[in-house]
Write an enzyme that holds these catalytic residues in place. Sequence first.
Site, PDB file in Angstrom:
ATOM      1  CG  HIS A  11      -1.880  -1.087   1.299  1.00 45.91           C
ATOM      2  ND1 HIS A  11      -1.848  -2.088   2.233  1.00 45.91           N
ATOM      3  CD2 HIS A  11      -2.950  -1.336   0.509  1.00 45.91           C
ATOM      4  CE1 HIS A  11      -2.858  -2.913   2.022  1.00 45.91           C
ATOM      5  NE2 HIS A  11      -3.533  -2.485   0.981  1.00 45.91           N
ATOM      6  CG  ASP A  52       1.905  -1.399   3.419  1.00 44.47           C
ATOM      7  OD1 ASP A  52       1.503  -1.414   4.595  1.00 44.47           O
ATOM      8  OD2 ASP A  52       1.328  -2.009   2.487  1.00 44.47           O
TER       9      ASP A  52
HETATM   10  C1  3MF Z   1      -9.493  -6.604   1.252  1.00 49.26           C
HETATM   11  C2  3MF Z   1      -8.281  -6.841   0.444  1.00 49.26           C
HETATM   12  C3  3MF Z   1      -7.196  -5.824   0.570  1.00 49.26           C
HETATM   13  C4  3MF Z   1      -6.438  -5.631  -0.735  1.00 49.26           C
HETATM   14  C5  3MF Z   1      -5.259  -4.731  -0.559  1.00 49.26           C
HETATM   15  C6  3MF Z   1      -4.473  -4.492  -1.826  1.00 49.26           C
HETATM   16  C7  3MF Z   1      -6.196  -5.457   2.697  1.00 49.26           C
HETATM   17  O1  3MF Z   1     -10.390  -7.622   1.184  1.00 49.26           O
HETATM   18  O2  3MF Z   1      -8.207  -7.829  -0.224  1.00 49.26           O
HETATM   19  O3  3MF Z   1      -6.305  -6.254   1.590  1.00 49.26           O
HETATM   20  O4  3MF Z   1      -6.019  -6.832  -1.236  1.00 49.26           O
HETATM   21  O5  3MF Z   1      -5.703  -3.527  -0.077  1.00 49.26           O
HETATM   22  O6  3MF Z   1      -5.276  -4.120  -2.865  1.00 49.26           O
END
Ligand code: 3MF
Length: 345
Positions: free
Chosen positions: A54, A57
């Site tokens: 992200h 991150d």
């Molecule tokens: C939520 C998700 C997310 C996405 C992530 C990257 C936190 O159900 O799947 O995980 O995968 O944000 O796109």
Amino acid sequence: MAGSSRKHEYRFTFGPWNISTGADPFGPPVRKEVAFAAKIREYKKLGFDGVQFHDDDVVPDIDSDPAAIEKTAAKVKKMLDGEGLFCEIIAPRLWEHTKTIDGGYTSNSPAERRYAIERSKRCIDIGNAVGCRNVVLWLAREGTYIREAKDPITAIGRIVDAINALLEYDKHIRILGEAKPNEPMDQSYLPTPGHFMGISYRTIEPSRVGVLIESAHSILAGLDPSDDMAYALWHGKLWSVHLNDQNGLKYDQDKAFGSVDLRRAFNTVWVLERGGYDGCIGLDVKAMRTTKPADQTRHLANSREMFLRLLEVARSVDADKVEAFRAERDYEGLEMYVLGKLMGG
Ligand code: 3MF
Ligand code: MG
């Protein structure tokens, strides 16, 4: 033709959020937060090749000034280079910010919509700094709790406008929509990969808009992940995956790949292999809350191993036999052939 002649070497990735404290909506953390740098050092040990990030991150202080953002991102790039890792995808974490509690691109507030687009552009800059041009949009809050809250027709146009703004901003990125039907919202505007691909053709550059498909998200929509992936492969738009598993229609579980339904997982691997999928094998899995700190990466190693073992099974499938069963419409026989394979026969 006996088995598959494809000798493709799959590359594996996951995001640092896959190593977590075990907190859930009903209870606080049960494991200590692992420092970001320590997480990065785990990847190679676990047999992974790259990371998924992200924007925050990489740069936790995401609203700081551009120079500070650039400096922090450059440090992370160095960290990746030092470990021999690449960054596969970068995603703007729009759903946590106070300015996007009612969605970003589809918010009724023009100022919040502007923030969401600016923030996404920042995410693209961070991606560039860590050498990543695949921008994932999980449109978490682009939906409603009650149907009347937003205008659903206007909302679709706003999502397309936002994607266009990002495609314009950087001519080298690709946008990958990660569709999910619900959670956190009651109902998302683009609930399935098919919905996202539908709008991709209405953007200014459809060839730069595709999807990342997560197994659990397809299951939550009542769909089969392997069919969703096959559909996207046919469109030439399957650019990443989040493999995991999900036990029925309940909260998003992110269970280890293949841990609920082995046959469904097999079909997923088989379709990726047959379809010549050449993207990364990304995981989006959670350790159980009961997992001890010493075992908190086991779900990642296990999911990777499940993929590789199912790949062996998929490669051992005799395509001629499958065709013969199909020609005879002997689906009882075909079913037992597949079940036998899954039982080691
Ligand atoms: C939520 C998700 C997310 C996405 C992530 C990257 C936190 O159900 O799947 O995980 O995968 O944000 O796109
Ligand atoms: Mg995901």
